[in-house]
Design a protein around this motif. Structure first.
Motif: not given
Length: 357
Positions: A56, A58, A86-88, A91
């Motif tokens: 993750d 973020s 993920l959450n890179h 969009s």
């Protein structure tokens, strides 16, 4: 592109997509791999049970959690030379738009795509097939368009004008991937004990090549590949894919299928990071399988230091107990190598090693 180069290409060029659309029931002989190199789809070697790292990203922005994420990245780089994120910050709409634009490009008539056809690996925008179809002993079930992408304003006018949405949609993704690459390189530098801005200047002045790949449905996917085993030349490759197909080689030299995770991007270490880390991290060897019933698209955003910038082991990672294990090289050296050598016989980085380990 020179007319002589294009005429040579036309004489020997048949795209994988054209073969699929013609309805062939067998792959032509030039695509058939020797038995030892075939993907053995469906065989149960046990390697698919390995858990591959998913991080993750973020959490990098949280000062309290950043050290934990840096440690995760360190373990992934040491163990696999690979991880998913993920959450890179890119969009889902930007990623979907890029894939849609690529689909429209590959659906164009072959004559339209051939306007960008070239065998010359130094050409800044080129359409082609296989890996390097003019030198490949075995061909690969893949069509591609590659284009330089950073700085975007310098190259985008050379990109395809058809489909009309291509420059805008792929350009947005390319810019976002460049920003993401800077964050990732900072984290990887930190994980090696270097200053996070160790490569800041080189990254801003560096190269970004976007390899947009189409792997059409293949009538015999068990005897062919979309891409041969290889490692990438650059610092990092950020991969966006429409479905599963990538395999990486683990530390036991077994092939592991990388699962498709909705919204995730794949990060692969390249040869420049292996050299910079003095072998602490290894570039990941990977290949691409193909499917019988559907095509797969991917964007490989290949990031590297400036074209002529020589990469060598970081001085902080060389000492009396660990001498420099590699010679220096540049992106341009790599291009010269692949234009006249078969990388399925010897990886470029193997020519740089001073010691075997």
């Amino acid at each position: 592109m020179e007319e002589t180069n294009k005429s040579v290409l036309d004489d020997c060029f048949t795209s994988a997509m054209a073969l699929t659309e013609s309805g062939v029931l067998r792959v032509p002989t030039r695509y058939i791999l020797p038995p030892s190199q075939r993907p053995m789809l469906g065989s149960s070697s046990g390697t698919d049970t390995i858990t591959l790292p998913v991080i993750d990203l973020s959490l990098l922005h949280d000062p309290l959690l950043r050290p934990c994420v840096i440690h995760e990245i360190k373990m992934a780089c040491k163990g696999f030379g690979f991880f998913q994120i993920l959450n890179h910050g890119i969009s889902s709409s930007v990623m979907k738009d890029a894939l849609d634009a690529a689909t429209k490009f590959f659906d164009l008539p072959v004559d339209e795509k051939m306007l960008l056809g070239s065998d010359n690996v130094h050409t800044p925008v080129r359409y082609g097939t296989s890996f390097n179809h003019s030198t490949d002993k075995v061909h690969y079930w893949r069509d591609f368009i590659k284009h330089y992408s950073h700085p975007l304003s310098q190259w985008i006018d050379l990109w395809p004008s058809n489909p009309q949405c291509y420059k805008e949609k792929v350009g947005k993704y390319a810019e976002a991937a460049h920003v993401l690459h800077k964050h990732l390189i900072e984290a990887i530098s930190e994980s090696l004990g270097l200053e996070k801005n160790y490569l800041e200047e080189e990254i801003e002045e560096g190269s970004q090549v976007m390899a947009v790949n189409c792997y059409p449905a293949c009538p015999e996917p068990d005897i062919a590949l979309g891409m041969p085993p290889h490692s990438d030349f650059g610092s990092l490759t950020i991969l966006l894919q429409s479905s599963q197909g990538l395999q990486i080689m683990d530390s036991n030299n077994n092939w592991v299928s990388v699962p498709y995770i909705e919204g995730a991007l794949i990060v692969q270490l390249g040869d420049q990071v292996e050299v910079m880390s003095n072998g602490i991290y290894k570039s990941v060897v990977h290949r691409v399988t193909v499917k019988k019933d559907f095509k797969r698209l991917s964007f490989a955003s290949l990031h590297s230091l400036p074209m002529h910038k020589k990469v060598s082991p970081a001085s902080q990672l060389v000492n009396e107990n660990k001498s420099a294990a590699y010679g220096e090289f540049s992106f341009n050296d790599f291009l010269d190598y692949i234009s006249s050598n078969d990388i399925t016989q010897q990886r470029f980085i193997d020519t740089l090693r001073k010691n075997k380990f």
